[in-house]
Design an enzyme around this catalytic site. Sequence first.
Site, mmCIF file in Angstrom:
data_model
loop_
_atom_site.group_PDB
_atom_site.id
_atom_site.type_symbol
_atom_site.label_atom_id
_atom_site.label_comp_id
_atom_site.label_asym_id
_atom_site.label_seq_id
_atom_site.Cartn_x
_atom_site.Cartn_y
_atom_site.Cartn_z
ATOM 1 N N SER A 59 -7.713 4.826 -3.901
ATOM 2 C CA SER A 59 -6.962 4.090 -2.887
ATOM 3 C C SER A 59 -7.279 4.524 -1.458
ATOM 4 C CB SER A 59 -5.456 4.231 -3.135
ATOM 5 O OG SER A 59 -5.045 5.539 -2.823
ATOM 6 N N LYS A 96 -2.288 9.749 1.324
ATOM 7 C CA LYS A 96 -2.092 8.508 2.084
ATOM 8 C C LYS A 96 -2.301 8.761 3.575
ATOM 9 C CE LYS A 96 -0.947 5.885 -1.326
ATOM 10 N NZ LYS A 96 -1.947 6.632 -2.102
#
Lengths: 146, 491
Positions: A59, A96
């Site tokens: 991701s 993230k």
Amino acid sequence: MLQPLILPQAEILVPNVLEGVCAGFPSPADDYLDDPIDLGALLVANRPATFLFTVDGWSMRDAGIFHGDILVIDRSLEPRDGDVVVAAVDGERSVKRLHLSGGRPRLAFENAEFPSYRIPELSEVAVFGVVTWTLHRMRGAAGGRR
Amino acid sequence: MSGQRSLALVDANAFYASCERALDPSLEKRPVIVLSNNDGCAIARSKEAKALGIRMGDPWFKIRDLCRREGVAALSSNYALYGDMSRRINEIYRGMAPSVETYSIDESFLDLTGVPVFDGDRTGYGRAIRERVLRWTGIPTCVGIAPTKTLAKLANAIAKDDPALAGVCDLGDPEERGRRLDAVKLESVWGVGAATALGLRRMGLDTAGDLARMDARQARQAFSVVLERTVLELRGVACIPFEEKAPPRQNIAVTRSFGKPVHTLAHMLEAVATHAARGAEKLRQQGLATPRVRVLMETARHGKGLQRAVSGTCVLADPSDDTLDICAAARAAATELWRDGYAYAKAGILLEGLIPREAIPATLFPKRERTGSTNLMAALDAVNGRFGRGSLQLASEGIEKPWKARFGMLSGLGTTDVGVLPLVRAGDGSGWRLFEVAPSPGGHGAAAEPVPTPDAGLWITPPAPECQADLRPSGASAADRDLFSHASRDD
């Protein structure tokens, strides 16, 4: 086995070969030799607060973080807008991008192929630490270990 | 308070459980316990696990059902992780105090005497230490500040028990100290064991404050020099020195429970040789030599079978730090002790009366040539240092080692081996992309009390008093012990 966080100097450094080898004239560079580069010191700014993690998933691909990479995380740093962070979201640790601008903090993926975002029910989030380096193996990359 | 020392005792809360939590956020909200070697019994409990009634030392088979029912995370002890975390927090202390005495894996004394930032705001500085350790490593701690070690220990215990103090207790002010001491039972005082406490109670003493007011000479006459020292320390008179460098060990113990009972001499000899080799390695790390080797073996303590617990000593011809000498002596002693018909659960070796290596007396007719031995041992240690412990060993240590302890529930996570780094998820499209986030660096709130020694000191026939294998004279429940005895704890 016990201290791999700080890489052993002898194995990664370019030694001062000149000194011992020249039988004739002393090297004119001798007086200018610096200490060799210590990769451990480069990667680990604050030893007690530095942790390594292995990345599982894609991701963060567009940020240059790939599956199987090793992240260097410094827990002593104050998270800033735009930092890549490791955060625990509902008991799961995840890497993230942190956005602090625009009023409220957000965590975001960085992979164009991933589904468009949505906000799930309120989750509990705590920043574990700031990612300072990512180690990506170029030769013989196994592509992850689990 | 000028002229007085200022010591801080920083103690990690439920250290082993906190280390596991630091690496695995899914444990944050769950009760966590850590099991001793061989997954035998609980040796660390998070606050939540304590609240469920799990006690220190509870055998795993007795609490297994409770743990399943309540969702308790039970983990095998991961000493590589705990050792690394301990090193990290001590490095933080050294950055915040001019001198640090690492007292045990989870407790350190910091000498803050004359440090200006500390003098400016003593409890504030204590809080800063806690916050830094929590933030940098995820380990919660408590801080006790006082002019003596005994008072610092007590201050730490008070900080743990009184939530209003937010983890820091300063007993530097004599008035405040008096109030606090009168509110603490004397059993909580470092070095006061059950027997002493009983004797003191008979004399009408009840609190730490009573003990501080006791006549010091009377304490010595009726009890011991140790108690006299405790009385003085409680009054703020420092009697126990601050030791930045650990004094040399007087003995080294290596003891292990077996993974399954040992019935044959062959396996016992393998185990004893393995422990002896490890002991010899530790000796060399510290530049010591041993004049004798004691071997201990025992059956399960609450088993059905016949019980037996014995120990015997083999004296070496000359003091030695050579694995070959020490293994041979250990095997000889074990052979002598061995009786068929018992199911042995545990064995160990104890190296006693250690001397510095240089102090080995020169003999006219040495049994083996010293230089050869030194070179061989240096090579052995170098190979094992480079390729991992046990890469090069004696054949007599055994190859398969079926008796080895189990670590069935290891978290499998670590900070010191690239092969077992914890994973961090990078999505895989599990659905979420945007979260509310509160950047809170730290972990969980303050948790349970510190963790006593795992798996040591359980021998039925205790060795000579100076060799007590349980090494922490700490905590309220510690029996009366000489505060200066430094036996070794097994890694």
